[in-house]
Design an enzyme around this catalytic site. Structure first.
Site, PDB file in Angstrom:
ATOM      1  N   ILE A   1       0.825  -1.206   0.000  1.00  0.00           N
ATOM      2  CA  ILE A   1       0.000   0.000   0.000  1.00  0.00           C
ATOM      3  C   ILE A   1       0.861   1.259   0.000  1.00  0.00           C
ATOM      4  O   ILE A   1       0.558   2.239  -0.693  1.00  0.00           O
ATOM      5  CB  ILE A   1      -0.957  -0.005   1.205  1.00  0.00           C
ATOM      6  N   ASP A   2       1.933   1.265   0.751  1.00  0.00           N
ATOM      7  CA  ASP A   2       2.809   2.436   0.834  1.00  0.00           C
ATOM      8  C   ASP A   2       3.402   2.765  -0.537  1.00  0.00           C
ATOM      9  O   ASP A   2       3.345   3.905  -1.012  1.00  0.00           O
ATOM     10  CB  ASP A   2       3.918   2.158   1.845  1.00  0.00           C
ATOM     11  N   ASP A   3       3.992   1.764  -1.178  1.00  0.00           N
ATOM     12  CA  ASP A   3       4.549   1.967  -2.518  1.00  0.00           C
ATOM     13  C   ASP A   3       3.459   2.382  -3.497  1.00  0.00           C
ATOM     14  O   ASP A   3       3.654   3.277  -4.326  1.00  0.00           O
ATOM     15  CB  ASP A   3       5.201   0.669  -3.021  1.00  0.00           C
TER      16      ASP A   3
END
Length: 658
Positions: A391-393
């Site tokens: 999710i962060d990427d």
């Protein structure tokens, strides 16, 4: 652009020229690291454990590459803290870590270092003074059990039948984080079959035990009622294990093997991270799968791709590779760095590379946690990891693709990819409004009390930094209004998790400086009024923890002692300074004297080659137990801070002049 570095028009001009020169040097250095196909991938270094485990894996399988082993032994000796405690630490200038030290000592002894060598004597004395190898963590004791250094009762009961449990069971793979699932499946086979390493040189480390390992009775902590209850269950299960039908165990092993084969991920490896890869490889050795089998050969190739060979004769093993993450932030740093057509071409090639790597199939384990209408649309951290997009990427890449499309005058160019990514991320919002790294609602805290989980890292709960990054994506992608409810819930989550001093915790970067930057950037980009008291409180905290030299710094000690938030023993670092500056810029503080002093710090510590460097580990793999050093963090974040400052403070300056 007045400040300490300028005095009058002449001083201001010199300061501007110095800033421009620093950006030019940083840009050229960063462009020099770009791969031919457009991406970046910097080294990702951890502590001694991964390299030590690589050496011991070779001894487990009796497949010893003596040259590589020798180079890795040089590395392990080089990072031993003989000037401090004599052993090995989890991060630069940290305290001695017993598990890390036991593995490093064992690996060096396996590599041929004599037990009476001065560095080995010093390490052994440090380990014994800390309680000996019996005090090492579960993963270390499982490794020692496979080498017959401790009895199997020193390890927790982790039956392979776990993979057959129905989903309603309180302990189930789907209730754990992706890294735990990927690691646990092959590890249960090693434990259930009582794996035995080849150990061709019969290396032993009995000298690291205060009490002989077969006599030791205190391998497990009994602190806390929940932990005690699980230990009782653990003992009962051991009594029942002999009654498990052979057919059931065989079926469970077959299911575990099929699970791993399905998720092998080619030469990018099971889970894209070292522990599952090495346990899967050892599992295949244990099951008698020959070296010539494509599955085993591919797995070994994936592990070998993690090895870094340094020009100084050292070699070490990375825990994973970070190309998507490094590429996204490198682009961000270069967007306003000048350089004309060359830079624009490099950026476009990087965007093309990223756009091709979006996960758009239904292989993800996360699919059970989101509505059936939600289609995958994320990006992995690694080159490829289709079961486990991040999710962060995904938030960073989706936001940047949206912005880039608008800059090109082609907003439709990446619109479908961006929309799909946002839908997928919002579909993984947890019930408390926050976002984890890979899963939704992966927060059953009781699982971190089972005997296997003494590391406390079985879960992937929502965190402040990832949640802030999702807000950033929703703001920059133009999807904020369509997902207004998700934005409101996430903002509410962040308001609840703000610390009393005004900062936010950083799960994936060290620590409160990283968390506070991540949150403030996200809040500003979804339209939160930066004049609100809670945001001003965060700004006041940032100003308060700035060091006298103008920089900011923070060590991983803050994960043990939160009262040290924003401190680094007086030592500033380039990446921490960049995070603090970017946080200030996000809330309109680019003209503050503190910002100018931070910029001066970055200008003063830039290296001759154009980039920045610091020896510190700048991110946790798992807070309090495992840390990472992203070499890219001192390459692109300081450059981005400089370019963002110039963009905000000198907006009228023609871009061509940059």
């Amino acid at each position: 652009m007045r400040g300490p570095a300028s005095a009058g028009h002449g001083g201001e001009a010199r300061a501007e020229a110095r800033l421009d020169a620093a950006i030019d040097a940083g840009r050229e250095a960063l462009l020099g690291h770009q791969q031919d196909d457009g991406h970046w991938c910097f080294e990702l270094e951890s502590d001694a454990t991964i390299t030590a485990e690589y050496i011991l894996m070779m001894h487990f399988a009796d497949e010893i590459d003596t040259d590589l082993q020798a180079r890795m032994a040089v590395y392990l000796r080089a990072i031993q803290r003989r000037d401090r405690h004599g052993g090995w630490d989890q991060y630069h200038d940290g305290a001695l870590d017993i598990s890390c030290s036991v593995k490093a000592y064992f690996a060096l002894k396996a590599a041929g270092d004599a037990a009476d060598a001065p560095h080995m004597v010093q390490a052994r004395e440090a380990i014994l003074a800390a309680g000996g190898a019996a005090r090492a963590n579960v993963f270390t004791r499982i490794l020692l059990a496979t080498f017959e250094q401790v009895p199997w009762r020193a390890t927790p009961f982790v039956p392979v039948e776990l993979i057959l449990f129905p989903r309603w069971m309180p302990v189930h793979l789907d209730k754990m984080a992706y890294w735990a699932r990927s690691t646990l499946v092959p590890l249960t086979v090693l434990c259930s079959m009582r794996a035995k390493a080849a150990n061709p040189h019969r290396v032993s480390i009995r000298e690291l035990f205060v009490t002989p390992p077969e006599e030791e009775r205190r391998y497990f902590s009994t602190q806390g009622l929940v932990r005690k209850a699980f230990l009782v269950v653990d003992r009962l299960a051991r009594c029942i294990e002999p009654m498990i039908p052979a057919g059931l165990r065989r079926r469970a092993i077959e299911r575990a093997q099929a699970w791993c084969v399905e998720r092998m991920n080619g030469e990018d490896g099971l889970g894209g991270i070292f522990p599952p890869m090495v346990y899967w490889y050892e599992m295949m050795v244990l099951l008698g799968i020959p070296k010539s089998d494509p599955r085993r050969a591919t797995c070994l190739a994936a592990i070998r791709k993690l090895v870094v060979h340094r020009p100084d004769g050292m070699a070490y093993c990375q825990p994973c590779l970070s190309p998507v993450w490094d590429t996204a932030w490198s682009i961000m740093a270069l967007q306003h760095a000048g350089g004309g057509e060359r830079t624009r071409d490099a950026i476009q090639r990087a965007y093309d590379w990223l756009a091709q790597r979006q996960v758009q199939d239904l292989r993800g384990d996360w699919a059970d946690h989101v509505p059936a209408t939600v289609q995958p649309g994320g990006w992995a951290f690694q080159y490829a990891n289709p079961y486990y997009p991040d999710i962060d990427d995904s938030a960073v890449v989706a936001a940047m693709l949206a912005v880039h499309g608008r800059r090109l005058g082609q907003p439709e160019r990446y619109a479908q990819q961006v929309e799909r990514a946002v839908e997928w991320m919002v579909g993984l919002q947890s019930r408390n409004g926050g976002f984890g790294a890979f899963d939704a609602n992966c927060d059953r805290e009781y699982l971190n009390r089972i005997p296997f989980a003494d590391h406390g890292a079985l879960l992937d709960p929502p965190t402040e930094d990832v949640s802030g990054r999702v807000l950033l994506a929703l703001g920059l992608s133009g999807e904020r209004a369509r997902h207004a409810d998700a934005v409101a819930r996430c903002v509410d989550y962040l308001r609840r998790t703000q610390r009393a001093d005004g900062s936010w915790w950083g799960r994936w970067g060290t620590n409160y400086l990283y968390g506070t930057w991540s949150v403030l950037a996200g809040l500003a980009l979804v339209g939160e009024d930066v004049r609100q008291p809670y945001i001003r409180k965060a700004v006041d905290w940032l100003l308060r923890v700035q060091n006298a030299d103008g920089g900011w710094g923070e060590t991983n000690d803050t994960y043990f002692a939160p009262h040290l938030a924003g401190t680094n023993g007086g030592e500033s670092t380039p990446n921490c300074t960049a995070w603090a500056l970017l946080a200030l810029f996000a809330v309109g503080e680019a003209h503050a004297p503190a910002a100018r002093r931070g910029i001066d710090y970055l200008l003063g510590c830039q290296q001759k080659g154009g980039l920045w460097w610091h020896p510190s580990h700048n991110a946790p793999g798992f807070p309090r137990i495992y840390y990472l050093k992203y070499h890219g963090y001192t390459a692109y974040f300081p450059l981005w801070a400089l370019t963002r400052y110039r963009q905000l403070v000198k907006p009228a300056l023609p871009r061509a002049a940059h």
